[in-house]
Scaffold this active site. Structure first.
Site, short mmCIF file in Angstrom:
data_model
loop_
_atom_site.label_atom_id
_atom_site.label_comp_id
_atom_site.label_asym_id
_atom_site.label_seq_id
_atom_site.Cartn_x
_atom_site.Cartn_y
_atom_site.Cartn_z
CG ASP A 170 -12.40 -3.94 15.34
OD1 ASP A 170 -12.74 -2.73 15.32
OD2 ASP A 170 -11.99 -4.56 14.33
CG ASN A 191 -14.46 0.79 10.19
OD1 ASN A 191 -15.22 0.14 9.48
ND2 ASN A 191 -13.42 1.45 9.70
CG ASP A 232 -6.27 -8.02 7.52
OD1 ASP A 232 -6.81 -7.54 6.51
OD2 ASP A 232 -6.92 -8.37 8.52
CD GLU A 291 -9.97 -1.77 8.84
OE1 GLU A 291 -10.00 -2.19 7.66
OE2 GLU A 291 -9.79 -2.54 9.81
CG HIS A 320 -6.25 -1.13 12.52
ND1 HIS A 320 -6.28 -2.41 12.98
CD2 HIS A 320 -6.95 -1.17 11.34
CE1 HIS A 320 -6.98 -3.17 12.17
NE2 HIS A 320 -7.41 -2.44 11.17
NE ARG A 321 -5.12 -5.19 9.51
CZ ARG A 321 -4.90 -5.78 10.69
NH1 ARG A 321 -3.72 -5.70 11.26
NH2 ARG A 321 -5.86 -6.46 11.27
CE LYS A 336 -11.58 -1.68 12.27
NZ LYS A 336 -11.53 -3.10 12.00
O1 S3P Z 1 -13.09 -12.79 9.03
C1 S3P Z 1 -12.20 -12.09 9.51
O2 S3P Z 1 -11.86 -12.16 10.70
C2 S3P Z 1 -11.51 -11.14 8.62
C3 S3P Z 1 -11.53 -11.31 7.25
C4 S3P Z 1 -10.79 -10.45 6.31
O3 S3P Z 1 -11.72 -9.64 5.61
P1 S3P Z 1 -12.22 -9.95 4.09
O4 S3P Z 1 -12.81 -11.29 4.06
O5 S3P Z 1 -13.22 -8.86 3.88
O6 S3P Z 1 -11.01 -9.83 3.21
C5 S3P Z 1 -9.77 -9.56 7.03
O7 S3P Z 1 -9.31 -8.55 6.17
C6 S3P Z 1 -10.35 -8.95 8.28
O8 S3P Z 1 -9.42 -8.14 8.95
C7 S3P Z 1 -10.76 -10.03 9.25
C1 PEP Z 2 -10.09 -5.34 7.40
C2 PEP Z 2 -9.92 -5.27 8.72
O1 PEP Z 2 -10.92 -5.18 9.63
P1 PEP Z 2 -12.46 -5.64 9.66
O2 PEP Z 2 -12.50 -6.79 10.61
O3 PEP Z 2 -13.19 -4.45 10.16
O4 PEP Z 2 -12.87 -6.05 8.27
C3 PEP Z 2 -8.55 -5.23 9.28
O5 PEP Z 2 -8.43 -5.38 10.52
O6 PEP Z 2 -7.58 -5.07 8.56
#
Ligand code: S3P
Ligand code: PEP
Length: 439
Positions: free
Chosen positions: A51, A93, A324, A352, A398-399, A424
């Site tokens: 990422d 992703n 998460d 994901e 990944h999770r 990821k």
């Molecule tokens: O802003 C961020 O860093 C994130 C927000 C969350 O997503 P959502 O806002 O879509 O739930 C989380 O699930 C993602 O892993 C990271």
């Molecule tokens: C939702 C996730 O990733 P993303 O930052 O791609 O949204 C995650 O890391 O669980």
């Protein structure tokens, strides 16, 4: 067995210490903020994973000067707008790269194409594109309406009036607009207001965004979770050196290990000073009967020994604030003393993979009875003689791989398919995991 499958060690206890990799959410935010900021920023403790690599590669492609001092240290000389006005960016992703870069590039006035892996092209972005289009941005969908890939052209950006955005699908849309807003406020010398329409999910991630914007010199005024104002003339300036804390979502797997493997498991890199919402996973663990000690920048967890037949306490909770880490709680439900219900997790459907579906299918493979609905899942624990040996599919998520590593404490052999999907956010996950568990 091929590298495409990993047989989990048969674990009875877990104890030891680890140092977390840097936070994904913080790493990708500060990379972009440093790239937009006046002055040079040194980032320390950066996450080195798929990422962050796509974010770094995109910024370099956009002409941002980034020196790698080491795998987790970079020096960035910011400049806004970016020097390169035409680019095709591949963002894998990574939601934390795709959404904020869409907003920033839409306001910069160049020609850009943004794409990702096939799953990224199934993850919605319409609410963000609608908000930007209402501002005068020129964004086209290159595939299905409402989804990446996108073509961005120089639009006729208008100032004045509040920017409106929906926050019920992903908080990353609001984060994207907040991060990009100083590009408007600085040029127009007018305050910029952003209003959230309807429900806002995953609120703690907005708190991370605001905290880091403030570190880069932009103090956003917040009225509840509804209205955010970026002051006139706001611009990002480098804080000099910024140390990135460990990843609290990654910490959840090791906290869980301490909770089911006796512990203590000591996790270095996040603690009471953390700015990440997923630290609240500690409260879930305490509710389940684990003992959590929080230090300034470390956390220690001890708990029951499920391999001796001891059980965690069941829960029925709303996990909207920690989507998460919630996956880790769903996996722990295997070892609870009753059914565990996770509510208000509709966003799992567009991450994901469709995580409600994936969790339902894979937990059931191990012998659990599982029920689920549009935005909830209920997992019944597995009785001692009901466990079934299984190969767990990970859906390039990944999770899925990381939370199903907790099945190592079951009495049956468990294999994780395609374990390298952890790349990821945590390429070394299974090496660290192995060091902490004993059979
Ligand atoms: O802003 C961020 O860093 C994130 C927000 C969350 O997503 P959502 O806002 O879509 O739930 C989380 O699930 C993602 O892993 C990271
Ligand atoms: C939702 C996730 O990733 P993303 O930052 O791609 O949204 C995650 O890391 O669980």
């Amino acid at each position: 067995m091929t590298a495409a499958a990993l047989r989990l060690p048969s674990a009875r206890t877990a104890r030891g210490e680890l140092i977390l990799p840097g936070s994904k959410s913080i790493s990708n935010r500060v990379l972009l903020l440093a790239a937009l900021a006046q002055g040079a920023t040194r980032l320390e403790g950066l996450l080195d994973s798929a990422d962050t690599r796509v974010m770094l590669a995109a910024l370099r492609q956009l002409g941002v000067s980034i020196d790698s001092v080491g795998p987790t240290q970079v020096e960035i000389r910011g400049e806004a707008p970016f020097a390169v006005r035409q680019a095709a960016l591949f963002l894998g992703n990574a939601g934390t790269a795709f959404r904020p870069l869409t907003a920033v590039l839409a306001l910069m006035g160049g020609d850009y194409q943004l794409s990702g892996v096939p799953r990224m092209h199934e993850r919605p972005i319409g609410d963000l594109v609608d908000a930007l289009t209402a501002l005068g941005a020129d964004i086209q969908y290159l595939g299905e309406q409402g989804y990446p890939p996108l073509a961005i052209h120089a639009g006729a950006i208008k100032g004045g009036g509040a920017i409106r955005v929906k926050g019920s699908v992903s908080s990353q849309f609001l984060t994207a607009l907040l991060v990009a807003a100083p590009l408007l406020a600085g040029v127009a010398h007018k305050a910029v207001a952003i209003e959230v329409e309807g429900e806002l999910i995953s609120k703690p991630y907005i708190a991370i965004t605001l905290n880091l914007m403030a570190r880069f010199g932009v103090a956003v005024q917040r009225e509840g979770w509804k209205r955010f104002t970026i002051p006139a003339g706001a611009f990002y300036r480098s804080p000099g050196t910024l140390a990135i804390e460990g990843d609290a979502s990654s910490a959840s797997y090791f906290m869980a290990l301490g909770a089911i493997g006796g512990g203590p498991v000591r996790i270095q890199g996040v603690g009471s000073q953390s700015i990440q919402g997923d630290m609240a996973f500690a409260d879930t663990l305490e509710e389940m009967g684990a003992v959590v000690t929080c230090h300034a920048t470390a956390i220690e967890v001890s708990g029951v020994q499920v391999a001796r037949g001891e059980r965690l306490r069941a829960f029925d909770s709303d996990f909207n604030l920690i989507p998460d880490a919630a996956m880790t709680a769903a996996a722990l439900a295997l070892y609870a003393d009753g059914p565990c219900t996770l509510r208000n997790i509709g966003s799992w459907r567009v991450k994901e993979t469709d995580r409600i579906h994936a969790m339902h299918i894979e937990l059931a493979k191990l012998g659990a009875r599982v029920e689920s609905g549009p935005d909830w899942i209920r997992v019944h624990p597995v009785a001692k003689d009901q466990w079934r040996a299984a190969s767990i599919a990970t859906y390039d998520d990944h999770r899925m791989a990381m939370c199903f590593s907790l099945a190592a404490f079951s009495p049956v052999p468990v294999t994780i398919l395609d374990p390298e999907c952890v790349g990821k956010t945590f390429p070394d996950y299974f090496a660290v995991f192995r060091r902490l568990v004993q059979s």
